[in-house]
Design an enzyme around this catalytic site. Structure first.
Site, PDB file in Angstrom:
ATOM      1  CG  ASP A  24      36.113  21.116  40.191  1.00  4.62           C
ATOM      2  OD1 ASP A  24      35.356  22.057  39.908  1.00  4.62           O
ATOM      3  OD2 ASP A  24      36.392  20.196  39.387  1.00  4.62           O
TER       4      ASP A  24
ATOM      5  CD  GLU B 278      31.487  22.501  40.974  1.00  5.80           C
ATOM      6  OE1 GLU B 278      30.898  23.074  40.043  1.00  5.80           O
ATOM      7  OE2 GLU B 278      32.630  22.007  40.857  1.00  5.80           O
TER       8      GLU B 278
END
Length: 614
Positions: A269, A302
């Site tokens: 993330d 990401e």
């Protein structure tokens, strides 16, 4: 020696946490450079003072095993001042984040699918889901046969590490090694993964290494150098990845998920929020060195920075391509506020660049004047994960609306065709495949003081949006802490076989079957041949497949038909398409026009002949 015995000898033990020494004996290790003294308190046993090992680590061995409850008592400024805390590397908690930690024997679960080695990356079709809304690990396990039949090849779990309360997206986690108790036990997560492997499904996990949540993080009280005060983040001081012990904490966490839990991949993330980007290289290299080469293990980023140099076979398999989503969203919905404003000008040309080169932003400036991205045209199409919806792009909307509420149905069907039949790796968000109408909202279960701050902060986020200019309008934004907000976000899987949802579902089944039959076998080694804007909100893109064939996709998201009459498309007009989105497309394309809200897909052999019929 049995397969299980061989695996027992190689099971990974993280540096931090409760380590199995032998049956009934556990070694506890903590990095606590600021603590004057730390005791381990195990239920029904006398406490034991931990002793210094090296580099700030301390350790103690106790006669306890799987299932034992324990805590650390930390003395900071003298023996008369102490605090009782969970293990920051606990594999499980007895209750919530403030409860006792639980000793977990990594060999306790008996794996059934010993021979599973994963699947190659180019076969991946991801299905992102929230474990809590599907009923915990057991609830997800019950959905696996349906997903395998649909054509999904990998499920991606939103974070499952322990967070405050029982309702959360997972990005407020504070104990990265511990499985969220409200979802189930470590063995129940392993049973889910084991079942998935038996059905040919990979399992990916979203992990958060860029911050800790706002409640329940005690690290700074005994390891202040875990954080750095010179870099502020929305969550407080940044994690200090200059410290080798900090790097070890997160690298070992990744290895635990991949080895002990036998996950097939990790999605990292928001890595742009990690200040030391070389940590990502070290992490990837460590994983690639440690994991046996015959296993297919995939690492996905990401990364708002669009750092194309990280995307190679030796490091990371792919990146979530927000550029792809954002420009498609602008073309589908006409929305232009917030970050969508970076994709409004020349949106059709931007989409063409994305299809041809991967990223749209490859060093250009954003609306804030920041330079973003690196050149990506050299990367294979499979280096990019494409999606029309995901947890962020749906749940970060004030009202959590899905595209089934926001886009023209024909245009959405056309965009779905591009998503599932292009060479990029597709990701679906739970319920998307049947046009779910339930929103996906932002939800939490914090204590009241923090809950109020989150509630106010959530509404303040949308103050600059035209629909929420006044306070009364902002009151319509659901309270993240309300149980009803969570309940409204639960997909109604029972609706998927009813009208009009059944038509959505059949479309996804058909497209995924075509992908597995015609695209996936030709995908490894495919490369883009270019893409062009052929009208308002209309593009035509080509890819060279690994057998010499060409994949051609024409997409028209506009309100008017667009011409297919230039010399480069004449060959297509006499051929039968692999797929067309609705009746009437074929006759129109043969006359040199692509209808509005339509897509058509051709697969041509090296001589330009159609290889597949509709």
């Amino acid at each position: 020696m049995s397969d299980r015995a061989q695996f027992r000898e190689t099971v990974f033990q993280p540096t931090w946490g409760a380590q199995r020494v032998e049956e009934g004996v556990t070694r506890f290790v903590l990095w606590a450079p600021d603590a004057r003294r730390v005791d381990v308190e195990v239920e029904d046993l006398p406490s034991a003072t931990m002793v210094k090992v090296d580099d700030g680590y301390i350790a103690a061995e106790l006669a306890c095993g799987h299932g034992a409850h324990y805590r650390y008592r930390v003395f900071s400024d003298g023996d008369d001042q102490d605090s009782l805390i969970p293990d920051p590397a606990a594999r499980a908690q007895a209750g919530d984040i403030d409860g006792p930690s639980v000793v977990i024997d990594p060999n306790h679960y008996h794996w059934r699918n010993q021979g599973w080695q994963g699947r190659p990356w180019h076969e991946t079709v991801l299905y992102e889901l929230h474990v809590g809304t599907l009923g915990g690990f057991e609830g997800v396990r019950q959905h696996l046969p349906y997903l395998a039949e649909l054509g999904i090849t990998a499920i991606e779990l939103m974070p499952v590490s322990e967070f405050p309360g029982a309702r959360n997206w997972g990005y407020d986690g504070v104990l990265p090694y511990a499985v969220e108790a409200s979802y189930g036990s470590p063995d129940e997560l392993k049973a889910l993964i084991d079942e998935a492997h038996g059905l040919g499904l990979m399992v990916f996990l979203d992990v958060v290494y860029n911050h800790f949540g706002p409640d329940g993080n005690y690290l700074a009280s005994y390891a202040s150098t875990f954080f750095r005060e010179d870099i502020a983040t929305p969550w407080g001081p940044a994690i200090d990845f200059r410290q080798p012990q900090v790097r070890r904490y997160f690298i070992d966490n990744a290895l635990m998920w991949l080895e002990e839990y036998r996950l097939d991949g990790l999605r990292f993330d928001a890595v742009h929020a990690i200040s030391e980007q070389d940590f990502l290289v070290e992490l990837a290299q460590t994983v690639r060195t440690r994991i046996a080469p015959e296993r297919h293990v995939h690492l996905v980023l990401e990364n708002e920075g669009n750092t194309a140099s990280l995307l190679n076979a030796q490091q990371f398999s792919a990146q979530w391509n927000d550029d792809w989503h954002n420009v498609i969203h602008v073309l589908l919905t006409g929305e232009t506020e917030g970050y969508y404003s970076d994709f409004v000008d020349d949106a059709t040309a931007r989409l063409a660049r994305c299809l041809s080169e991967g990223f749209i932003y490859q060093g250009a400036q954003t609306r804030h004047g920041h330079t973003r991205g690196e050149t990506s045209a050299h990367l294979p199409p499979t280096a990019f994960v494409a999606f029309l919806q995901n947890h962020d792009q749906t749940g970060n909307r004030a009202l959590g609306e899905r595209l089934s509420h926001l886009a023209d149905p024909d245009a959405l069907a056309a965009a779905t065709t591009l998503l599932l039949l292009s060479p990029k790796v597709p990701l679906l968000f739970m319920g998307e495949e049947w046009g779910a109408t339930q929103p996906f909202l932002f939800f939490t279960e914090h204590k009241e003081e923090l809950a109020q701050a989150v509630r106010e902060g959530r509404r303040a986020e949308f103050a600059d949006f035209s629909a929420f200019q006044d306070e009364k309008a902002r009151e319509r934004i659901p309270d993240p802490n309300a149980l009803s907000t969570f309940e409204a976000s639960i997909p109604d899987f029972d609706a998927r076989e009813t009208a009009p949802h059944a038509a959505y579902l059949e479309r996804y089944r058909t497209l995924l079957a075509l992908r597995h039959q015609h695209i996936v076998p030709r995908l490894k080694g495919a490369r883009a041949l270019g893409a062009d804007a052929i009208g308002d909100k209309a593009v035509l893109a080509r890819w060279q497949m690994n057998d010499g064939s060409q994949l051609v996709i024409a997409l028209n998201l506009g309100n008017q038909p667009t011409a297919l009459s230039d010399s480069s498309t004449q060959l297509l007009l006499a051929e039968q398409c692999l797929y067309e989105t609705h009746e009437g497309v074929a006759s129109t394309t043969r006359s040199g026009r692509l209808p509005s809200g339509a897509a058509a897909v051709w697969l041509l052999d090296g001589l330009g002949n159609s290889e597949a019929s509709r």
